[in-house]
Design a protein around this motif. Structure first.
Motif, mmCIF file in Angstrom:
data_model
loop_
_atom_site.group_PDB
_atom_site.id
_atom_site.type_symbol
_atom_site.label_atom_id
_atom_site.label_comp_id
_atom_site.label_asym_id
_atom_site.label_seq_id
_atom_site.Cartn_x
_atom_site.Cartn_y
_atom_site.Cartn_z
ATOM 1 N N SER A 165 6.938 -5.258 -0.514
ATOM 2 C CA SER A 165 6.150 -4.312 0.290
ATOM 3 C C SER A 165 6.282 -2.889 -0.251
ATOM 4 O O SER A 165 5.300 -2.141 -0.301
ATOM 5 N N ILE A 166 7.498 -2.524 -0.663
ATOM 6 C CA ILE A 166 7.715 -1.182 -1.222
ATOM 7 C C ILE A 166 7.050 -1.065 -2.586
ATOM 8 O O ILE A 166 6.410 -0.058 -2.903
ATOM 9 N N ARG A 167 7.179 -2.104 -3.396
ATOM 10 C CA ARG A 167 6.562 -2.078 -4.726
ATOM 11 C C ARG A 167 5.048 -1.938 -4.604
ATOM 12 O O ARG A 167 4.417 -1.200 -5.365
ATOM 13 N N GLN A 168 4.439 -2.616 -3.642
ATOM 14 C CA GLN A 168 2.995 -2.523 -3.436
ATOM 15 C C GLN A 168 2.601 -1.123 -2.972
ATOM 16 O O GLN A 168 1.578 -0.571 -3.402
ATOM 17 N N HIS A 169 3.436 -0.535 -2.120
ATOM 18 C CA HIS A 169 3.160 0.838 -1.658
ATOM 19 C C HIS A 169 3.200 1.805 -2.837
ATOM 20 O O HIS A 169 2.324 2.667 -2.976
ATOM 21 N N TRP A 170 4.229 1.683 -3.686
ATOM 22 C CA TRP A 170 4.326 2.545 -4.867
ATOM 23 C C TRP A 170 3.086 2.406 -5.727
ATOM 24 O O TRP A 170 2.522 3.385 -6.207
ATOM 25 N N GLN A 171 2.672 1.150 -5.960
ATOM 26 C CA GLN A 171 1.538 0.904 -6.846
ATOM 27 C C GLN A 171 0.272 1.559 -6.298
ATOM 28 O O GLN A 171 -0.481 2.192 -7.045
ATOM 29 N N ASN A 172 0.053 1.411 -5.002
ATOM 30 C CA ASN A 172 -1.125 2.024 -4.394
ATOM 31 C C ASN A 172 -1.060 3.551 -4.459
ATOM 32 O O ASN A 172 -2.050 4.225 -4.764
ATOM 33 N N LEU A 173 0.126 4.098 -4.175
ATOM 34 C CA LEU A 173 0.311 5.547 -4.211
ATOM 35 C C LEU A 173 0.084 6.084 -5.619
ATOM 36 O O LEU A 173 -0.624 7.082 -5.814
ATOM 37 N N LEU A 174 0.665 5.409 -6.611
ATOM 38 C CA LEU A 174 0.518 5.837 -8.006
ATOM 39 C C LEU A 174 -0.933 5.774 -8.459
ATOM 40 O O LEU A 174 -1.453 6.729 -9.048
ATOM 41 N N SER A 175 -1.591 4.650 -8.208
ATOM 42 C CA SER A 175 -2.961 4.504 -8.701
ATOM 43 C C SER A 175 -3.899 5.496 -8.024
ATOM 44 O O SER A 175 -4.753 6.104 -8.680
ATOM 45 N N ASN A 176 -3.735 5.707 -6.712
ATOM 46 C CA ASN A 176 -4.567 6.689 -6.014
ATOM 47 C C ASN A 176 -4.349 8.086 -6.565
ATOM 48 O O ASN A 176 -5.305 8.840 -6.816
#
Length: 198
Positions: free
Chosen positions: A88-99
């Motif tokens: 869940s944290i890894r997915q949040h990071w990925q979304n935050l980074l890509s945005n």
């Protein structure tokens, strides 16, 4: 040359909506967990503990802003690729980074950190793909160059340089070591140039 001095912590951001509103310039730093990203920021600003250096990968979980002068900022992005972080944290990071990387208008360039001994891993390629789509500049720091012989380090540099020239023409690359003071002036010159662009 050392115009990155006098950096101070500005704000930490956990969500895209928390990104600061300003009319200035941002230069982002991204890299795999434990690639030497925080050490590179500290070396470039000549402040030992500006960015927190941890022996535990995945420690940077926020977007951390450091202010230089007026509206010039260095932006430390969460390290990526650490397997022990919950999904869940890894997915949040990925979304935050890509945005952030794909939509932030004040972002002028990306400093991408790679360990010279392990460059161009799949997640590094993904980061290059994400950001190159914006058409903005990318500069790769091949860190920990002091961990290899000069011959080995230069061979790694040449290999990465040939690859990015073919695939990511807006990307440049250099050797870097925060411990041995390798490449600090060159990286500083790149960042200063980006900050002077409108």
């Amino acid at each position: 040359m050392r115009q990155l001095l006098n950096a101070t912590f500005y704000v930490s951001v956990h969500e895209t909506r928390e990104l600061p509103k300003h009319s200035g310039v941002e230069i982002a730093f991204a890299g795999r967990s434990n690639s030497g990203k925080s050490s590179a920021i500290n070396a470039l600003t000549n402040i030992n503990r500006l960015a927190f250096v941890s022996k535990t990968p995945g420690r940077t979980q926020l977007i951390n802003y450091f202010q230089l002068k007026s509206d010039h900022f260095l932006v430390d992005l969460p390290g990526y690729g650490y397997a022990k972080v919950p999904e869940s944290i890894r997915q949040h990071w990925q979304n935050l980074l890509s945005n952030y990387l794909q939509t932030r208008s004040s972002l002028k360039g990306l400093i991408l950190i790679m360990d010279v001994r392990h460059p161009l891993k799949p997640l590094d390629i993904q980061m290059l793909d994400w950001f190159s789509a914006t058409g903005k500049a990318i500069h790769i720091l091949l860190t920990k160059a002091d961990k290899m012989s000069k011959f080995q380090a230069n061979a790694a540099l040449q290999k990465v340089a040939l690859y990015v020239k073919e695939v990511y023409p807006q990307c440049s690359v250099q050797l870097f070591s925060s411990l041995a003071n390798i490449g600090i002036d060159d990286a500083t010159a790149i960042i200063n140039k980006w900050m002077q662009t409108d």
